[in-house]
Design an enzyme around this catalytic site. Structure first.
Site, PDB file in Angstrom:
ATOM      1  N   GLU A 508       0.835  -1.210   0.000  1.00  0.00           N
ATOM      2  CA  GLU A 508       0.000   0.000   0.000  1.00  0.00           C
ATOM      3  C   GLU A 508       0.866   1.256   0.000  1.00  0.00           C
ATOM      4  OE1 GLU A 508      -2.924  -0.314  -0.773  1.00  0.00           O
ATOM      5  OE2 GLU A 508      -3.164  -2.441  -0.347  1.00  0.00           O
ATOM      6  N   HIS A 514       3.556   6.172  -5.301  1.00  0.00           N
ATOM      7  CA  HIS A 514       3.156   6.438  -6.693  1.00  0.00           C
ATOM      8  C   HIS A 514       2.424   7.792  -6.758  1.00  0.00           C
ATOM      9  CE1 HIS A 514       1.220   4.460 -10.540  1.00  0.00           C
ATOM     10  NE2 HIS A 514       2.036   5.441 -10.845  1.00  0.00           N
TER      11      HIS A 514
END
Ligand SMILES: [Zn+2]
Length: 718
Positions: A508, A514
């Site tokens: 996660e 990201h």
């Protein structure tokens, strides 16, 4: 028109995608009469430090409805101004202008989604039931705005002559294809039908999710005396006692109906009868008959999806969904799944044989059943690899591992993390950190961490972007969150997590990075707004850093002695790295295959239980394993369109992951600065500004090959 990316544990869900619709919404009209925006704090601009933060301290559930309606109305007015512009359509006055719209709705929707997934109550469910079809109708109103679509089309056709940058060209392409794919070029009658379908689906999705949540929140297995606790480690007993307390159960211990409670119980409980009971409770979610059964809903959802695909000109829902993915066609996705299926099932046979032999040796006098798998697998792990998960767990303190993730982000991304206390949170368990550039000290974003399970929070783990990085409206920094369901232990004691959970934690965090590393101009191309079968690649890749010696030696510290995990134990973990991959791959693939086959099956009326049973039999599903998500509880697929015909994405992305890790292991190792720099430049920072296949080639110098994945899972190369 922005899409929120949320990752559900080993699967990622995209909330809200657009559904087409028309609809004269009376309630929307009524909101005209409601007074001043400022009275509803949900509508206000986010204030405070870091470019503004969500006003979690001011949220009241009854305010959602009015806020959503007013924000939708504002957004429609903004869009209408663009559509009605007398000037010829240009990128700046159409696409770029669209990128500036919907900011109020985005803010409201973000908080609404957080309440839906983490603060859900009966009161909130009523709001959802009312608002979901309206939100679907709203999306369709925009998609079906003909003047707007004509302008988007004109910009798309002129995109090269307009001398747009590559990012702008991709954005124009994305708008155009998204609109067409959602039905913008259909005739009026078809549009109307489509809108009707989308609203019905929105209602069905909501009911599906609420039914699963109902069973997860209501059903429990109560444990009484010491005999019921046989085999359970202390941490599990504590968690079960805490669960009993918080649920005000009459029993001293309670096993709740969520994965974080069920899986450990199945792994350790020596009571076969109780394992069976707990297992049956968990796999029956949404499948128990009565008011909260999901089977009839699934039949309707599948039929509506098939109808919609036909209307849009696709043979099936799967073809429609995959068109813009990396896989491009269901056939290519199936090909990959089938290539993995046979070796995975073959491995299961070996695993079961090992377990059966051990059970026989112990004189258990049983045949391995699905509720025995985790229990005996654990015993085999101990015997074969001398690896005790509980021993490993004593070195896996949640807080220390979080520090480890921060350290990794510092090494690879040059980020630093500092806790902040000056922003509101929606629950006291939520903690916030500021992310900065380690060298310049420049603010990068905020990271919210909602770690623990509680009532009203959906199970699993996921990432959510509260605000996307962009440069269109100034230098906007991102706000991301990670959410998980760790069981809170006793106050003051460290929370110990399993190796699997530690991997999920890093996974996660990969999604969060990201988002944090995003460096784009346009908000709808930002961070994790990439195609489904690509978005799991950065997150799965980050899992690899957990097992690096640098992380283990500094952060995998024994909760009592503070000593780092011994090398001998690390060696055992490594040696057992491909252990139980038959089970993990098969339980996953069974779900992924059922998902795809359901959505290739056309518009026949499908009985989900029967379809599942018959398809699994035809596939040769080992009887000792159950799908990771059975159809009646398959939230990825039936709580929205998000992962429908898309559960294969994890496997697709894992081909990239395993291959990409090779760039590090063939280079200077996990912390090779040059490889990391390339990874950020081509993968983590680019969002959806370039084609993912192209991005991968720029990073790796070639396309990904499947061999690395086969090796990672311990399967023979073809
Ligand atoms: Zn994920």
């Amino acid at each position: 028109m922005r899409r929120k990316s949320i990752c559900f544990g080993m699967l990622l869900l995209t909330g809200t995608v657009t559904g087409p619709a028309i609809a004269q919404n009376r309630n929307m009209q009524q909101t005209n009469a409601t007074p001043a925006t400022t009275q509803n704090p949900l509508l206000a601009k986010w204030e405070g430090p870091y470019g503004g933060v969500p006003p979690f301290d001011k949220v009241k559930v009854p305010a959602f409805k009015q806020a959503l309606e007013q924000a939708m109305e504002e957004n429609l007015a903004e869009v209408e101004r663009i559509a009605a512009n007398p000037e010829p359509a240009r990128f700046s006055n159409t696409i770029e202008a669209m990128e500036r719209t919907g900011q109020t709705l985005d803010r409201v929707r973000t908080i609404y989604d957080i309440w839906s997934s983490t603060m859900n109550t009966a009161e909130f469910q009523k709001v959802e039931e009312e608002m979901e079809p309206k939100l679907a109708a709203f999306s369709d109103k925009i998609i079906q705005n003909e003047r707007l679509f004509k302008r988007i089309e004109a910009v798309y056709n002129l995109r090269e002559r307009e001398k747009l940058s590559p990012e702008q060209q991709r954005l124009a392409w994305r708008y155009y294809t998204n609109f067409v794919r959602a039905g913008a070029s259909l005739d009026a009658a078809a549009k109307k039908e489509l809108a009707g379908i989308n609203q019905q689906l929105a209602t069905l999705f909501t009911r599906f999710s609420q039914n699963v949540l109902h069973d997860e929140m209501t059903d429990t297995v109560e444990l009484g005396d010491a005999a019921d606790l046989a085999g359970l480690p202390q941490s599990l007993r504590d968690a079960a006692a805490a669960a009993a307390k918080s649920r005000k159960s009459g029993a001293p211990y309670v096993i709740t109906n969520t994965r974080s409670s069920v899986d450990p119980f199945l792994t350790y409980s020596a009571r076969r009868d109780l394992r069976e009971k707990v297992w049956k409770m968990f796999v029956s979610r949404g499948d128990k008959g009565g008011a909260h059964d999901n089977n009839a809903l699934i039949t309707q959802i599948l039929q509506l999806r098939a109808q919609r695909a036909k209307l849009l000109g696709y043979p099936t829902h799967a073809h429609w969904r995959l068109e813009n993915s990396m896989a491009k066609t269901p056939e290519r996705a199936m090909e990959l799944m089938e290539a993995m299926w046979r070796p995975a099932v073959a491995r299961v046979k070996e695993e079961v044989a090992d377990m059966q032999a051990l059970a026989d040796k112990e004189g258990a006098n049983i045949r391995i059943e699905p509720w025995d798998y985790r229990y005996y697998a654990e015993k085999v792990r101990k015997e074969k690899y001398d690896l005790d998960q509980n021993e490993v767990k004593e070195y896996l303190q949640l807080d220390k591992l979080r520090e480890g993730m921060f350290w990794v982000a510092g090494e690879l991304f040059n980020f630093s993390f500092t806790p902040v206390n000056n922003v509101p949170v929606y629950h006291p368990d939520v903690k916030v950190w500021e992310v900065k550039n380690k060298t310049t000290g420049a603010h990068v974003g905020l990271w919210y961490f909602d770690a623990y399970a509680r009532e009203g929070k959906r199970s699993g783990a996921w990432m959510n972007a509260y605000r996307n990085q962009e440069r269109l409206s100034g230098n906007i920094t991102t706000i991301v969150s990670n959410n998980s369901n760790f069981i809170k232990g006793n106050p003051g004691e460290p929370v110990l997590i399993s190796w699997d959970d530690a991997q999920t934690l890093f996974h996660e965090f990969g999604h969060a990075l990201h988002g944090l590393a995003s460096n784009v101009t346009y908000p709808s191309l930002s961070g994790t707004a990439v195609v489904r079968d690509y978005v799991e690649f950065p997150s799965q890749l980050l899992e690899h850093w957990l097992s690096t010696p640098e992380v283990l030696q500094q952060f995998a510290l024994h909760y009592k002695t503070g000593r780092p995990i011994p090398q001998s134990l690390v060696d055992k973990i490594e040696k057992a790295g491909t252990f139980n991959q038959g089970f993990a791959t098969t339980e996953y693939l069974a779900s992924a295959l059922i998902d795809m086959k359901l959505h290739l099956a056309g518009d026949q009326s499908i009985d989900p239980d029967k379809f599942e049973r018959e398809t699994l039999t035809a596939l040769g599903m080992p009887s000792e394993i159950v799908m990771r998500h059975r159809t009646p509880q398959f939230l990825h697929v039936f709580s929205s369109d998000g992962y429908s015909a898309g559960y294969y994405s994890y496997l697709w992305a894992d081909v990239l992951t395993a291959d990409a890790w090779g760039a590090f292991s063939e280079g200077g190792g996990a912390y090779d600065r040059q490889v990391a720099e390339k990874l950020i430049r081509h993968i983590f920072s680019t969002g959806n500004t370039i084609d993912p296949a192209e991005a991968y080639r720029s990073f790796r110098g070639r396309d990904a090959k499947i061999e690395a994945l086969m090796k990672k899972r311990g399967f023979p190369a073809k």
